[in-house]
Design an enzyme around this catalytic site. Structure first.
Site, PDB file in Angstrom:
ATOM      1  CG  LEU A   1       3.599  14.449 -11.934  1.00 53.84           C
ATOM      2  CD1 LEU A   1       2.921  14.448 -10.572  1.00 53.84           C
ATOM      3  CD2 LEU A   1       4.991  15.073 -11.834  1.00 53.84           C
ATOM      4  CB  SER A   2       7.012   8.943 -13.702  1.00 53.24           C
ATOM      5  OG  SER A   2       7.067   9.044 -12.295  1.00 53.24           O
ATOM      6  CD  GLU A   3       5.021   5.743 -11.883  1.00 58.50           C
ATOM      7  OE1 GLU A   3       5.743   6.650 -11.381  1.00 58.50           O
ATOM      8  OE2 GLU A   3       5.498   4.756 -12.476  1.00 58.50           O
ATOM      9  CB  THR A   4      -1.416  10.552 -11.645  1.00 62.89           C
ATOM     10  OG1 THR A   4      -0.588  11.577 -12.209  1.00 62.89           O
ATOM     11  CG2 THR A   4      -2.585  11.200 -10.901  1.00 62.89           C
TER      12      THR A   4
END
Lengths: 295, 295
Positions: free
Chosen positions: A50-53
């Site tokens: 994902l783009s961010e975790t």
């Protein structure tokens, strides 16, 4: 040692699952931060793709409600917009505080300090740090117009909000939606100037401060970001520079339509003559996946 | 109507979480396939951002144990390797069949028919369909060698196994690990010939049929795939063409080291003079996330 920790994957800037921007949130508030290494957190964030975790920890600054660490697949970030909204949603659910009808204030400890969050039914907003705004050469603007295949209706600017976004305003919402960038050319221009990417906006013409917005960052391997918090912040900051609203103004931003998403971002410019203007980005979020993760 | 369904995110071709290749698996065996649309499944797979998201349904062919539908972020696939291994792992756990010490056979109904799976402790294998093998022009091979910055030790071939993989064998495992492809050039060559990408292998020189392998598909926006089932199938099919093993031979493949992963793939070539050779790809898998998903 491997353990199961509470996990949620939250869809941000939407009430309809799979129409927003996802963030994976891992609840580490039950363990000590020293029990995990940065390498472990990074390997999870690389794997989710994902783009961010993000990882919620107990706060250590004596004033925040939780500490948030934010990872892209390749690095740790001091701050990011949609992960902040999604992680606050997850925090409220993890701590059984999501049902309140009151407007409440929370604080998120992260790499840029303690960020103020306002939570009301159907909306989580963060107060943004003050950001620099810079001019762009006409020749550079012309390069961007050519690569995007659009014309601008006001002078574009460069906003440094973490990512360095070039913000451009085109004819209207339809022109923004229809834009078909030359991604190879765009990546080249961004890379050569040290810009992260481009925020393109167009007014809906309903007199309601409503805009269509798109975010392109092909030089960072993100051709188009579906719904972008830092882009929305840059965009409302740009609109304030352009229009100089003297009273509090709410900007409604739609994003992601061309990618099959339907993100809804609320931008709030709080200003009064003689006082500092503040910028707030918010929206709703919905948890699509919940369970446990091995860490 | 939105409901919660059982969800797992499984790490494939590894026993160590976050060292393999992930697949998201949604258990739809409790509902009827007609209750969800292809568009719904596609929107989930677009949102997870994983190379593949799969959905387990009740079988309809009268002979399989389950039906699997496999989606990339942009389309539905008739078959894929690591999603098959990971989805079988999830199926066994969902149906409380994962603890058996016996070697058992299962069948997966999917777009290419009913695929035979062999499950033994620590290993799930699928029997591959017979695949075509094609020659490549010397000029094309030279283009690939230049783009990969390697030399080959045997004539490369084109394998059509779903993706169209160009398989090349270089000096040894270290040369394979060290390769730094020119991705822009590689994408251009692949696109101009209608190839999906490149499988690069190198022998470990331990006399044990052990190889390092890497998979590059920049024209499909996958610079490097961490651990690749269809690539491993192409690679062992290529080795059989090269070496003509007359007895059953097991090939051990390591993949993903350069990406911080450590995938372990087992390839089995079953052959006896006078009978059809069959190819089997397998490995272990571990569930890293489990819970429920809104659908």
């Amino acid at each position: 040692m491997s353990r199961h920790l509470p996990f949620k994957q939250v869809d941000v800037f939407t009430t309809v699952p799979y129409k927003g921007n996802p963030v994976a949130v891992i609840n580490c508030m039950g363990i000590d931060e020293s029990e995990v290494t940065k390498e472990q957190l990074q390997s999870v964030a690389n794997w989710t793709n994902l783009s961010e975790t993000t990882f919620l920890f107990k706060p250590t600054d004596g004033k925040s409600d939780y500490k948030l660490r934010i990872f892209t697949p390749v690095s740790e970030l001091p701050f990011a917009g949609h992960p902040t909204v999604g992680s606050c949603k997850a925090f409220l659910e993890f701590t059984n505080q999501s049902e309140s009808q009151e407007t409440r204030t929370f604080h998120q400890q992260c790499g840029v300090g303690s960020v103020e969050l306002t939570v009301s039914p159907g909306k989580i907003s963060f107060k943004a740090a003050q950001t620099a705004i810079e001019e762009l050469d006409d020749a550079v603007v012309a390069q961007y117009e050519a690569a995007l295949g659009i014309s601008t209706v006001a002078k574009p600017k460069l906003l440094r909000v973490g990512p360095n976004w070039v913000v451009l305003l085109t004819d209207d919402a339809q022109a923004c939606y229809n834009a078909n960038p030359d991604f190879a050319k765009l990546a080249e221009i961004d890379a050569s100037h040290g810009h992260s990417g481009v925020i393109l906006g167009g007014a809906k013409g309903d007199g309601e401060h409503s805009y269509e917005m798109r975010a392109f960052a092909p030089s960072l391997n993100v051709k188009e970001d579906p719904v972008c918090g830092s882009g929305a912040l840059s965009f409302i900051r740009y609109l304030q520079e352009l229009n100089g609203y003297s009273e509090p103004t709410e900007i409604s931003i739609s994003q992601g339509g061309r990618l099959g998403r339907n993100g809804q971002i609320s931008g709030l410019i709080k200003t009064k003559s003689g006082t500092t203007t503040t910028y707030h980005i918010g929206g709703d979020a919905v948890t699509a996946i919940e369970g446990q993760i091995l860490l």
